[in-house]
Design a protein around this motif. Structure first.
Motif, PDB file in Angstrom:
ATOM      1  N   TYR A  64      11.169   4.401 -11.473  1.00 27.54           N
ATOM      2  CA  TYR A  64      11.633   4.676 -10.109  1.00 27.54           C
ATOM      3  C   TYR A  64      10.757   3.986  -9.073  1.00 27.54           C
ATOM      4  N   ALA A  65       9.446   3.944  -9.322  1.00 21.35           N
ATOM      5  CA  ALA A  65       8.538   3.277  -8.380  1.00 21.35           C
ATOM      6  C   ALA A  65       8.817   1.785  -8.325  1.00 21.35           C
ATOM      7  N   GLN A  66       9.045   1.184  -9.464  1.00 22.77           N
ATOM      8  CA  GLN A  66       9.321  -0.253  -9.497  1.00 22.77           C
ATOM      9  C   GLN A  66      10.577  -0.569  -8.689  1.00 22.77           C
ATOM     10  N   ALA A  67      11.581   0.267  -8.792  1.00 22.46           N
ATOM     11  CA  ALA A  67      12.816   0.056  -8.035  1.00 22.46           C
ATOM     12  C   ALA A  67      12.575   0.169  -6.524  1.00 22.46           C
ATOM     13  N   ALA A  68      11.532   0.897  -6.140  1.00 22.04           N
ATOM     14  CA  ALA A  68      11.202   1.081  -4.723  1.00 22.04           C
ATOM     15  C   ALA A  68      10.051   0.177  -4.283  1.00 22.04           C
ATOM     16  N   ASP A  69       9.701  -0.815  -5.094  1.00 19.58           N
ATOM     17  CA  ASP A  69       8.604  -1.737  -4.801  1.00 19.58           C
ATOM     18  C   ASP A  69       7.282  -0.982  -4.608  1.00 19.58           C
ATOM     19  N   ALA A  70       7.011  -0.074  -5.543  1.00 23.14           N
ATOM     20  CA  ALA A  70       5.793   0.730  -5.502  1.00 23.14           C
ATOM     21  C   ALA A  70       5.124   0.683  -6.877  1.00 23.14           C
ATOM     22  N   GLU A  71       3.918   1.226  -6.964  1.00 24.09           N
ATOM     23  CA  GLU A  71       3.165   1.275  -8.220  1.00 24.09           C
ATOM     24  C   GLU A  71       2.705   2.694  -8.489  1.00 24.09           C
ATOM     25  N   VAL A  72       2.432   2.977  -9.759  1.00 22.95           N
ATOM     26  CA  VAL A  72       1.937   4.288 -10.167  1.00 22.95           C
ATOM     27  C   VAL A  72       0.508   4.124 -10.670  1.00 22.95           C
ATOM     28  N   PHE A  73      -0.382   4.963 -10.164  1.00 29.79           N
ATOM     29  CA  PHE A  73      -1.786   4.949 -10.553  1.00 29.79           C
ATOM     30  C   PHE A  73      -2.176   6.329 -11.081  1.00 29.79           C
ATOM     31  N   HIS A  74      -3.243   6.376 -11.841  1.00 35.36           N
ATOM     32  CA  HIS A  74      -3.847   7.630 -12.296  1.00 35.36           C
ATOM     33  C   HIS A  74      -5.143   7.786 -11.511  1.00 35.36           C
ATOM     34  N   TYR A  75      -5.401   8.983 -10.990  1.00 42.00           N
ATOM     35  CA  TYR A  75      -6.604   9.218 -10.205  1.00 42.00           C
ATOM     36  C   TYR A  75      -7.551  10.113 -10.987  1.00 42.00           C
ATOM     37  N   ARG A  76      -8.794   9.665 -11.124  1.00 39.20           N
ATOM     38  CA  ARG A  76      -9.789  10.472 -11.817  1.00 39.20           C
ATOM     39  C   ARG A  76     -11.158  10.212 -11.229  1.00 39.20           C
ATOM     40  N   GLU A  77     -11.798  11.274 -10.793  1.00 46.63           N
ATOM     41  CA  GLU A  77     -13.203  11.217 -10.381  1.00 46.63           C
ATOM     42  C   GLU A  77     -14.018  11.726 -11.550  1.00 46.63           C
ATOM     43  N   ASP A  78     -15.205  11.219 -11.703  1.00 42.90           N
ATOM     44  CA  ASP A  78     -16.060  11.670 -12.794  1.00 42.90           C
ATOM     45  C   ASP A  78     -16.322  13.167 -12.703  1.00 42.90           C
ATOM     46  N   GLY A  79     -15.684  13.917 -13.586  1.00 40.78           N
ATOM     47  CA  GLY A  79     -15.947  15.341 -13.714  1.00 40.78           C
ATOM     48  C   GLY A  79     -15.512  16.221 -12.568  1.00 40.78           C
ATOM     49  N   ARG A  80     -14.805  15.696 -11.600  1.00 43.61           N
ATOM     50  CA  ARG A  80     -14.494  16.513 -10.425  1.00 43.61           C
ATOM     51  C   ARG A  80     -13.010  16.777 -10.230  1.00 43.61           C
ATOM     52  N   LEU A  81     -12.227  15.744 -10.298  1.00 40.97           N
ATOM     53  CA  LEU A  81     -10.819  15.880  -9.950  1.00 40.97           C
ATOM     54  C   LEU A  81      -9.998  14.835 -10.688  1.00 40.97           C
ATOM     55  N   GLU A  82      -8.842  15.255 -11.168  1.00 33.41           N
ATOM     56  CA  GLU A  82      -7.932  14.332 -11.835  1.00 33.41           C
ATOM     57  C   GLU A  82      -6.515  14.664 -11.393  1.00 33.41           C
ATOM     58  N   VAL A  83      -5.744  13.628 -11.080  1.00 31.24           N
ATOM     59  CA  VAL A  83      -4.341  13.776 -10.716  1.00 31.24           C
ATOM     60  C   VAL A  83      -3.561  12.798 -11.587  1.00 31.24           C
ATOM     61  N   ASP A  84      -2.494  13.285 -12.202  1.00 32.54           N
ATOM     62  CA  ASP A  84      -1.765  12.513 -13.208  1.00 32.54           C
ATOM     63  C   ASP A  84      -1.108  11.249 -12.672  1.00 32.54           C
ATOM     64  N   ALA A  85      -0.512  11.299 -11.490  1.00 31.60           N
ATOM     65  CA  ALA A  85       0.201  10.127 -10.985  1.00 31.60           C
ATOM     66  C   ALA A  85       0.152  10.075  -9.466  1.00 31.60           C
TER      67      ALA A  85
END
Length: 157
Positions: A64-85
């Motif tokens: 869906y992101a590609q169709a909208a000219d967007a990208e998907v990233f994974h967010y992760r801080e060392d030991g503090r916070l993680e967000v899947d997409a």
């Protein structure tokens, strides 16, 4: 090599971002077949089911992101916070999603999303256009804190 997303460079904290990418199969069913994991095994092994479900949702978000000219990233801080997409459009607009197999984990996912939104400086990249917890089943709704709960069947362009 993908460049670092704009929102990741505008955090209020000096958090250390992990640079190692998260890998997902193009089609998670390939992983299930390679492991010999049919429906019965997946229902007995919730850890494996969770991993396959997360890969399936990330695959859908990428399509869906590609169709909208967007990208998907994974967010992760060392030991503090993680967000899947985190989905970022070329113009800088962004949205973040946690992927949870069961409804009991929605609160945890929403908490992570709200923490991420507080860390990003809205004056530099703008506030998130959406924060959502994607779940395997159930009804979609918006929580009082503004985080959406989205059943996977409701995803689409």
């Amino acid at each position: 090599m993908r460049t670092r997303p704009a929102w990741a460079t505008h955090l209020r904290s000096r958090a250390i971002l992990r640079k190692r990418p998260v890998r997902h199969f193009v089609d998670p069913s390939l992983a299930a077949v390679a492991l010999g994991a049919g429906p019965g095994r997946l229902l007995r092994d919730f850890r494996l089911l969770r991993l396959v479900f997360e890969s399936m949702v990330v695959r859908d978000l990428r399509v869906y992101a590609q169709a909208a000219d967007a990208e998907v990233f994974h967010y992760r801080e060392d030991g503090r916070l993680e967000v899947d997409a985190v989905v970022q459009a070329r113009d800088g607009r962004w949205a973040a999603f946690e992927i949870k197999l069961g409804p009991r984990r929605v609160e945890e996912g929403a908490r992570n999303l709200l923490r991420l939104a507080k860390r990003v400086d809205p004056n530099l990249v703008g506030p998130p256009k959406a924060l959502g917890v994607i779940v395997a089943r159930g009804y979609g709704y918006e929580r009082p804190d503004g985080v959406g709960v989205i059943p996977v069947g409701a995803l689409g362009p």
